[in-house]
Design a protein around this motif. Structure first.
Motif, PDB file in Angstrom:
ATOM      1  N   GLY A  90     -10.113  38.179 -10.126  1.00 39.98           N
ATOM      2  CA  GLY A  90      -8.972  37.951  -9.248  1.00 39.98           C
ATOM      3  C   GLY A  90      -9.073  36.583  -8.614  1.00 39.98           C
ATOM      4  N   GLY A  91      -7.955  36.038  -8.228  1.00 40.32           N
ATOM      5  CA  GLY A  91      -7.935  34.720  -7.629  1.00 40.32           C
ATOM      6  C   GLY A  91      -7.897  33.634  -8.688  1.00 40.32           C
ATOM      7  N   ALA A 141       4.232  26.044 -10.069  1.00 40.71           N
ATOM      8  CA  ALA A 141       3.355  27.039 -10.704  1.00 40.71           C
ATOM      9  C   ALA A 141       3.558  28.409 -10.063  1.00 40.71           C
ATOM     10  N   ASN A 142       3.638  28.453  -8.740  1.00 40.35           N
ATOM     11  CA  ASN A 142       3.861  29.733  -8.047  1.00 40.35           C
ATOM     12  C   ASN A 142       5.188  30.345  -8.438  1.00 40.35           C
ATOM     13  N   LYS A 143       6.195  29.504  -8.604  1.00 43.29           N
ATOM     14  CA  LYS A 143       7.517  30.008  -8.985  1.00 43.29           C
ATOM     15  C   LYS A 143       7.520  30.523 -10.425  1.00 43.29           C
ATOM     16  N   MET A 144       6.860  29.797 -11.314  1.00 44.42           N
ATOM     17  CA  MET A 144       6.851  30.178 -12.738  1.00 44.42           C
ATOM     18  C   MET A 144       6.025  31.434 -12.992  1.00 44.42           C
ATOM     19  N   TRP A 145       4.841  31.513 -12.400  1.00 37.96           N
ATOM     20  CA  TRP A 145       3.925  32.600 -12.717  1.00 37.96           C
ATOM     21  C   TRP A 145       3.691  33.583 -11.581  1.00 37.96           C
ATOM     22  N   LEU A 147       2.061  33.415  -8.671  1.00 39.26           N
ATOM     23  CA  LEU A 147       0.619  33.437  -8.387  1.00 39.26           C
ATOM     24  C   LEU A 147       0.304  34.076  -7.045  1.00 39.26           C
ATOM     25  N   LYS A 148       1.172  33.911  -6.059  1.00 36.12           N
ATOM     26  CA  LYS A 148       0.876  34.432  -4.719  1.00 36.12           C
ATOM     27  C   LYS A 148       1.738  35.610  -4.405  1.00 36.12           C
TER      28      LYS A 148
END
Length: 148
Positions: A90-91, A141-145, A147-148
């Motif tokens: 994770g992370g 990146a956060n929007k595409m995958w 992540l958060k």
């Protein structure tokens, strides 16, 4: 050693090999499923690059019996690249690659995009100079995958 014992040892070796391969396959497939579904599948299970809004997105799945692959977002016009290594536990680990004057600088950063090695004043200054671009890469990146 009898024939039966040799056969049992051989079968145990085969079972361990099959078990390791099955674990690797299922762990990496599950871990990278969400990342690769947003990219076009090229052939033979590999995934191509996606270009959107001036940014390039790429996923590299782990190689055979490796557990580390990466996600990448780049803005070629500015020479900035964010590499994200998903951790099996994770992370994520993060790295930035900045290109200036024909030279490339690679800097490991934390989740807040601050250099991990704070004693390297050149890296700290380089990240400060590119803070807006680096934060934009992380946001993309956060929007595409997610992540958060």
């Amino acid at each position: 050693m009898s024939k039966i014992q040799k056969k049992r040892i051989f079968i145990c070796i085969i079972l361990v090999f099959v078990g390791l391969n099955a674990c690797w396959f299922f762990i990496t497939t599950i871990k990278y499923k969400e990342f690769v579904k947003v990219l076009p599948k090229v052939r033979n299970g590999s995934y191509g690059m996606k270009k959107e809004d001036g940014y390039n997105y790429n996923v590299k799945k782990p190689g055979y019996l490796h557990y580390t692959g990466n996600l990448a977002v780049s803005n070629d016009t500015k020479g900035e690249l964010l590499i994200i290594w998903p951790l099996i536990s994770g992370g994520y680990n993060y790295g930035i690659r900045l290109q200036e004057d024909g030279k490339a600088y690679e800097i490991y950063v934390d989740e807040n995009m601050n250099p991990i090695d704070k004693s390297d004043t050149y890296s700290v200054q380089n990240i400060k100079d590119h803070k807006a671009g680096v934060e934009s890469l992380l946001s993309k990146a956060n929007k595409m995958w997610k992540l958060k």
